[in-house]
Design a protein around this motif. Structure first.
Motif, PDB file in Angstrom:
ATOM      1  N   GLY A  92      28.402  22.955  58.948  1.00 28.17           N
ATOM      2  CA  GLY A  92      28.677  23.359  60.288  1.00 28.17           C
ATOM      3  C   GLY A  92      27.573  23.500  61.189  1.00 28.17           C
ATOM      4  N   LEU A  93      26.619  22.652  60.796  1.00 23.65           N
ATOM      5  CA  LEU A  93      25.320  22.619  62.008  1.00 23.65           C
ATOM      6  C   LEU A  93      25.729  21.955  63.165  1.00 23.65           C
ATOM      7  CD1 LEU A  93      22.206  22.266  59.674  1.00 23.65           C
ATOM      8  CD2 LEU A  93      22.880  24.315  60.717  1.00 23.65           C
ATOM      9  N   ALA A  94      25.273  22.456  64.446  1.00 24.85           N
ATOM     10  CA  ALA A  94      25.681  21.822  65.504  1.00 24.85           C
ATOM     11  C   ALA A  94      24.822  20.599  65.493  1.00 24.85           C
ATOM     12  CB  ALA A  94      25.276  22.582  66.801  1.00 24.85           C
ATOM     13  N   MET A  95      25.444  19.297  66.339  1.00 25.06           N
ATOM     14  CA  MET A  95      24.659  18.163  66.360  1.00 25.06           C
ATOM     15  C   MET A  95      23.254  18.457  67.203  1.00 25.06           C
ATOM     16  SD  MET A  95      24.368  15.092  65.491  1.00 25.06           S
ATOM     17  CE  MET A  95      26.092  14.931  64.762  1.00 25.06           C
ATOM     18  N   ALA A  96      23.295  18.943  68.293  1.00 24.93           N
ATOM     19  CA  ALA A  96      21.966  19.226  68.941  1.00 24.93           C
ATOM     20  C   ALA A  96      20.796  19.891  68.103  1.00 24.93           C
ATOM     21  CB  ALA A  96      22.234  20.116  70.188  1.00 24.93           C
TER      22      ALA A  96
END
Length: 171
Positions: A92-96
């Motif tokens: 669930g980590l954001a790509m940025a």
């Protein structure tokens, strides 16, 4: 092969302009690798032959002066880096956020067989606290003599988080 990995990374959300925006070039994997020992988890680690020779000399010199350099990670294929990216996406980590701490697959210095992540006893692996270790102080003073440089200092031009543990051979 590298293009396929980069295309897969883009399909996961790596921006198409990643290379330009981060001032990075696609990294070619070495044709040969040399064993440099096991990492802190007991896994075999490899570098390109010339980088391996330089690292071995650097580690032996440091050891003779009472400094222990432990391997956290060395060569990683672009496919392996893609797996790291996929795992972080699945968590669930954001790509940025992911790209702030990890180079996109196809662009990591680890693909070159010249980059190595280091730690020393008493310091957590892959944590900024490594900068307070005697090993980091020794590397800052002596690594260049062996052809190694800190790749991601604070406020580096690539926009990658500060990584005092990440050193790359450039000789």
């Amino acid at each position: 092969r590298r293009r396929d990995v980069i295309a897969q990374a883009i399909s996961l959300g790596v921006p198409r302009d990643y290379a330009r925006a981060h001032r990075m070039s696609a990294v070619r994997e070495p044709s040969a690798l040399a064993f440099i020992g096991t990492d802190v988890h007991g896994r075999p680690q490899w570098l390109s032959p010339r980088a391996a020779s330089a690292f071995t000399r650097m580690r032996e010199t440091a050891h003779a002066l009472g400094v222990t350099l432990e391997i956290v990670s060395a060569f990683r294929s672009a496919e392996y880096q893609l797996g790291i990216l996929q795992g972080k996406c699945e968590r669930g980590l954001a790509m940025a956020e992911i790209l702030r701490v990890s180079a996109a697959p196809g662009y990591s210095e680890h693909h070159s067989g010249r980059a190595i992540d280091l730690t020393t006893p008493g310091y957590a692996a892959l944590k900024e606290e490594f900068e307070r270790s005697p090993a980091f102080a020794w590397l800052r003073k002596h690594a260049r003599r062996f052809g190694f440089a800190l790749s991601y200092p604070r406020r580096n031009r690539h926009g990658i988080a500060y990584e005092p543990w990440h050193w790359c051979w450039h000789a």
